[in-house]
Design a protein around this motif. Structure first.
Motif, PDB file in Angstrom:
ATOM      1  N   LEU A 130       0.827  -0.622  -0.165  1.00  0.00           N
ATOM      2  CA  LEU A 130      -0.405   0.325   0.531  1.00  0.00           C
ATOM      3  C   LEU A 130       1.163   1.394  -0.183  1.00  0.00           C
ATOM      4  O   LEU A 130       0.892   2.210  -0.721  1.00  0.00           O
ATOM      5  CB  LEU A 130      -1.243   0.005   1.746  1.00  0.00           C
ATOM      6  CG  LEU A 130      -1.497  -0.809   0.820  1.00  0.00           C
ATOM      7  CD1 LEU A 130      -3.262  -0.984   2.557  1.00  0.00           C
ATOM      8  CD2 LEU A 130      -2.984  -1.342  -0.163  1.00  0.00           C
ATOM      9  N   PHE A 131       1.914   1.771   0.899  1.00  0.00           N
ATOM     10  CA  PHE A 131       3.244   2.109   1.205  1.00  0.00           C
ATOM     11  C   PHE A 131       4.055   2.378   1.424  1.00  0.00           C
ATOM     12  O   PHE A 131       3.895   1.085   1.989  1.00  0.00           O
ATOM     13  CB  PHE A 131       2.550   3.727   1.646  1.00  0.00           C
ATOM     14  CG  PHE A 131       1.949   4.117   3.037  1.00  0.00           C
ATOM     15  CD1 PHE A 131       2.707   3.650   3.458  1.00  0.00           C
ATOM     16  CD2 PHE A 131       1.134   3.638   3.423  1.00  0.00           C
ATOM     17  CE1 PHE A 131       3.276   4.097   5.379  1.00  0.00           C
ATOM     18  CE2 PHE A 131       0.647   4.079   5.063  1.00  0.00           C
ATOM     19  CZ  PHE A 131       1.654   3.893   5.445  1.00  0.00           C
ATOM     20  N   GLU A 132       5.181   2.729   0.767  1.00  0.00           N
ATOM     21  CA  GLU A 132       6.482   2.560   1.698  1.00  0.00           C
ATOM     22  C   GLU A 132       7.068   3.824   1.717  1.00  0.00           C
ATOM     23  O   GLU A 132       7.416   4.514   0.612  1.00  0.00           O
ATOM     24  CB  GLU A 132       7.149   1.489   0.900  1.00  0.00           C
ATOM     25  CG  GLU A 132       8.960   0.930   1.196  1.00  0.00           C
ATOM     26  CD  GLU A 132       9.030   0.231   0.981  1.00  0.00           C
ATOM     27  OE1 GLU A 132      10.678  -0.162   1.736  1.00  0.00           O
ATOM     28  OE2 GLU A 132       8.762  -0.638  -0.269  1.00  0.00           O
ATOM     29  N   ASP A 133       7.862   4.474   2.872  1.00  0.00           N
ATOM     30  CA  ASP A 133       9.086   5.208   2.662  1.00  0.00           C
ATOM     31  C   ASP A 133       9.901   4.679   3.550  1.00  0.00           C
ATOM     32  O   ASP A 133      10.378   4.040   4.575  1.00  0.00           O
ATOM     33  CB  ASP A 133       8.263   6.416   3.766  1.00  0.00           C
ATOM     34  CG  ASP A 133       9.146   7.594   3.225  1.00  0.00           C
ATOM     35  OD1 ASP A 133       8.655   8.817   2.300  1.00  0.00           O
ATOM     36  OD2 ASP A 133      10.038   7.739   4.035  1.00  0.00           O
ATOM     37  N   GLU A 134      12.132   4.976   2.967  1.00  0.00           N
ATOM     38  CA  GLU A 134      12.933   4.956   3.298  1.00  0.00           C
ATOM     39  C   GLU A 134      13.389   5.710   4.492  1.00  0.00           C
ATOM     40  O   GLU A 134      14.787   5.852   5.194  1.00  0.00           O
ATOM     41  CB  GLU A 134      13.585   5.318   2.115  1.00  0.00           C
ATOM     42  CG  GLU A 134      13.256   3.741   1.553  1.00  0.00           C
ATOM     43  CD  GLU A 134      14.488   3.213   0.632  1.00  0.00           C
ATOM     44  OE1 GLU A 134      15.820   3.763   0.036  1.00  0.00           O
ATOM     45  OE2 GLU A 134      14.768   2.517   0.164  1.00  0.00           O
ATOM     46  N   LEU A 135      12.422   6.379   4.668  1.00  0.00           N
ATOM     47  CA  LEU A 135      12.211   8.103   5.836  1.00  0.00           C
ATOM     48  C   LEU A 135      13.475   8.397   5.723  1.00  0.00           C
ATOM     49  O   LEU A 135      14.869   8.682   6.530  1.00  0.00           O
ATOM     50  CB  LEU A 135      12.125   7.131   6.794  1.00  0.00           C
ATOM     51  CG  LEU A 135      11.311   6.687   7.906  1.00  0.00           C
ATOM     52  CD1 LEU A 135      11.649   5.276   9.008  1.00  0.00           C
ATOM     53  CD2 LEU A 135      10.023   7.439   7.937  1.00  0.00           C
ATOM     54  N   HIS A 136      14.015   9.505   4.789  1.00  0.00           N
ATOM     55  CA  HIS A 136      14.691   9.963   4.045  1.00  0.00           C
ATOM     56  C   HIS A 136      16.677   8.665   4.148  1.00  0.00           C
ATOM     57  O   HIS A 136      17.152   9.153   4.754  1.00  0.00           O
ATOM     58  CB  HIS A 136      14.777  10.919   4.843  1.00  0.00           C
ATOM     59  CG  HIS A 136      15.814  12.359   4.285  1.00  0.00           C
ATOM     60  ND1 HIS A 136      15.968  12.854   2.845  1.00  0.00           N
ATOM     61  CD2 HIS A 136      17.372  13.112   4.816  1.00  0.00           C
ATOM     62  CE1 HIS A 136      17.253  13.512   2.747  1.00  0.00           C
ATOM     63  NE2 HIS A 136      17.686  13.745   3.599  1.00  0.00           N
ATOM     64  N   ASP A 137      16.733   8.382   4.529  1.00  0.00           N
ATOM     65  CA  ASP A 137      17.263   6.826   4.436  1.00  0.00           C
ATOM     66  C   ASP A 137      18.104   7.149   5.918  1.00  0.00           C
ATOM     67  O   ASP A 137      18.644   5.594   5.988  1.00  0.00           O
ATOM     68  CB  ASP A 137      18.693   7.757   3.510  1.00  0.00           C
ATOM     69  CG  ASP A 137      19.139   7.304   2.234  1.00  0.00           C
ATOM     70  OD1 ASP A 137      18.387   6.556   1.859  1.00  0.00           O
ATOM     71  OD2 ASP A 137      19.500   8.101   1.031  1.00  0.00           O
ATOM     72  N   HIS A 138      16.854   6.770   6.739  1.00  0.00           N
ATOM     73  CA  HIS A 138      17.245   6.296   8.298  1.00  0.00           C
ATOM     74  C   HIS A 138      15.947   5.808   8.393  1.00  0.00           C
ATOM     75  O   HIS A 138      16.418   4.732   9.552  1.00  0.00           O
ATOM     76  CB  HIS A 138      16.795   7.787   8.756  1.00  0.00           C
ATOM     77  CG  HIS A 138      17.408   9.358   8.463  1.00  0.00           C
ATOM     78  ND1 HIS A 138      18.483   8.488   8.629  1.00  0.00           N
ATOM     79  CD2 HIS A 138      17.587  10.378   8.079  1.00  0.00           C
ATOM     80  CE1 HIS A 138      19.121  10.250   8.834  1.00  0.00           C
ATOM     81  NE2 HIS A 138      18.773  10.779   7.990  1.00  0.00           N
ATOM     82  N   GLY A 139      15.762   4.686   7.961  1.00  0.00           N
ATOM     83  CA  GLY A 139      15.201   2.972   8.104  1.00  0.00           C
ATOM     84  C   GLY A 139      13.557   2.811   7.358  1.00  0.00           C
ATOM     85  O   GLY A 139      13.919   3.392   6.083  1.00  0.00           O
ATOM     86  N   VAL A 140      12.789   2.276   7.430  1.00  0.00           N
ATOM     87  CA  VAL A 140      12.051   2.321   6.544  1.00  0.00           C
ATOM     88  C   VAL A 140      10.327   2.530   7.074  1.00  0.00           C
ATOM     89  O   VAL A 140      10.487   2.004   8.864  1.00  0.00           O
ATOM     90  CB  VAL A 140      11.148   0.824   5.952  1.00  0.00           C
ATOM     91  CG1 VAL A 140      11.815   0.027   6.990  1.00  0.00           C
ATOM     92  CG2 VAL A 140      11.137   0.421   5.108  1.00  0.00           C
ATOM     93  N   SER A 141       9.231   2.595   6.458  1.00  0.00           N
ATOM     94  CA  SER A 141       7.882   2.504   7.076  1.00  0.00           C
ATOM     95  C   SER A 141       7.211   2.408   5.951  1.00  0.00           C
ATOM     96  O   SER A 141       6.938   2.540   4.972  1.00  0.00           O
ATOM     97  CB  SER A 141       7.391   4.099   7.432  1.00  0.00           C
ATOM     98  OG  SER A 141       5.848   3.961   7.832  1.00  0.00           O
ATOM     99  N   MET A 142       6.742   0.657   6.686  1.00  0.00           N
ATOM    100  CA  MET A 142       5.580   0.489   5.340  1.00  0.00           C
ATOM    101  C   MET A 142       4.722  -0.524   5.890  1.00  0.00           C
ATOM    102  O   MET A 142       4.642  -0.725   6.574  1.00  0.00           O
ATOM    103  CB  MET A 142       6.824  -0.503   4.228  1.00  0.00           C
ATOM    104  CG  MET A 142       7.086  -1.697   4.845  1.00  0.00           C
ATOM    105  SD  MET A 142       8.242  -2.928   3.766  1.00  0.00           S
ATOM    106  CE  MET A 142       6.972  -3.114   2.940  1.00  0.00           C
ATOM    107  N   ILE A 143       3.631  -0.719   4.619  1.00  0.00           N
ATOM    108  CA  ILE A 143       1.938  -1.173   4.478  1.00  0.00           C
ATOM    109  C   ILE A 143       1.813  -1.836   3.839  1.00  0.00           C
ATOM    110  O   ILE A 143       1.678  -1.255   2.895  1.00  0.00           O
ATOM    111  CB  ILE A 143       1.175  -0.160   5.030  1.00  0.00           C
ATOM    112  CG1 ILE A 143       0.064  -1.340   5.988  1.00  0.00           C
ATOM    113  CG2 ILE A 143       0.819   1.000   4.780  1.00  0.00           C
ATOM    114  CD1 ILE A 143      -1.474  -0.349   6.928  1.00  0.00           C
ATOM    115  N   SER A 144       1.812  -3.407   4.054  1.00  0.00           N
ATOM    116  CA  SER A 144       1.250  -4.226   3.030  1.00  0.00           C
ATOM    117  C   SER A 144       0.004  -5.247   3.763  1.00  0.00           C
ATOM    118  O   SER A 144       0.212  -4.942   4.705  1.00  0.00           O
ATOM    119  CB  SER A 144       2.434  -4.971   2.746  1.00  0.00           C
ATOM    120  OG  SER A 144       2.994  -5.909   2.955  1.00  0.00           O
ATOM    121  N   VAL A 145      -0.707  -5.474   2.324  1.00  0.00           N
ATOM    122  CA  VAL A 145      -1.702  -6.441   3.356  1.00  0.00           C
ATOM    123  C   VAL A 145      -1.072  -8.134   2.318  1.00  0.00           C
ATOM    124  O   VAL A 145      -1.427  -8.104   1.121  1.00  0.00           O
ATOM    125  CB  VAL A 145      -3.152  -6.085   2.578  1.00  0.00           C
ATOM    126  CG1 VAL A 145      -3.022  -6.005   1.444  1.00  0.00           C
ATOM    127  CG2 VAL A 145      -4.034  -7.079   3.585  1.00  0.00           C
TER     128      VAL A 145
END
Length: 270
Positions: free
Chosen positions: A158-173
């Motif tokens: 559904l979405f993903e972000d690399e937090l400006h190369d400081h990690g990851v935030s993502m949600i999937s189903v």
């Protein structure tokens, strides 16, 4: 199943029938930047995830119209955009790099840049919807471990972000449909490098013949400093790291199908 090539991405839409249910998994390209900017304005958020799949959806719909679906926009609506949930040394630099100059510093400050969401799905149905009530009943994990043939499987990001190369935030189903049941796992995974890891899971289970689904939501979280006993290689694997994160919160619900509610009303009025 149909597939089309659009903007260099392969889009797909699959439908699978399970008794009176239709499971639909639609996957297509990332939202265009102008659409993302418009959506960010509508949601009063300084920015949205880098990879936002606004048209991706996993839908479980009954022939009578009710059901549940999982989509990125509704997941983002559950982000607390007035709260800076994780304070890290890089946060200010990160926010300034992501925020547009016209946004005031005040707005940026109150911004959950991790996109943490407690989304558990969107109920479907114009006239009739499933009724959600708390329950002590639990999903039978042993049944899920049984070696049953998987008739249908899909994994939708559904979405993903690399937090400006400081990690990851993502949600999937993910969904898997067996001959006698279906099981869905919606997972939000957050890793802020050197700071913390958080997993919000929503599990949805329905057994053929039952007039309800079970939905379990859980939050697991740990500071990286409390994970010294865990090999860092596991930090990037949600399936592996989940078992090492302490359970912080859990909520169990029963989603009852509407026909039963109507039947009850008829019986009580006689």
């Amino acid at each position: 199943m149909s597939s089309v090539i659009s903007h260099g991405f392969k889009s797909s839409k699959e439908d699978f029938s399970f008794g009176p249910w239709t499971v639909t998994a639609a996957k297509t390209h990332i939202m265009k930047s102008k659409d993302i900017e418009r959506l960010a304005d509508e949601m009063h958020m300084p920015s949205l995830p880098e990879m936002l799949f606004g048209d991706n959806v996993l839908r479980i719909q009954h022939n009578n119209g009710f059901g549940i679906e999982f989509n990125a926009i509704d997941a983002l609506k559950c982000v607390n955009n007035m709260q800076d949930s994780v304070k890290v040394a890089c946060a200010q630099e990160w926010q300034e790099s992501r925020s547009d100059s016209e946004h005031s510093k005040e707005v940026v400050k109150h911004y959950d840049w991790t996109y943490t969401t407690d989304y558990t799905g969107t109920l479907l149905g114009e006239q009739i919807q499933m009724k959600v009530t708390p329950t002590t009943e639990r999903i039978d994990v042993e049944k899920l471990k049984a070696r049953e043939q998987i008739k249908f499987f899909e994994d939708v990001l559904l979405f993903e972000d690399e937090l400006h190369d400081h990690g990851v935030s993502m949600i999937s189903v993910k969904i898997r449909v067996m001959p006698t049941s279906l099981f869905t796992l919606l997972r939000f995974f957050l890793r802020v490098d050197g700071v913390m890891i958080r997993i919000n899971d929503t599990r949805l289970y329905h057994e053929a013949g039952q007039d309800y689904m079970l939905r379990e939501f859980s939050t697991r979280e740990s500071k990286i400093s409390d994970l010294q006993h865990v090999p860092p290689a596991l930090y990037t694997d949600p399936n592996e790291i989940a078992q090492h994160l302490p359970l912080k919160f859990t909520k169990c619900e029963k989603l009852t199908f509407p026909e039963r509610e109507k039947q009850r009303e008829t019986e009580s009025s006689q």
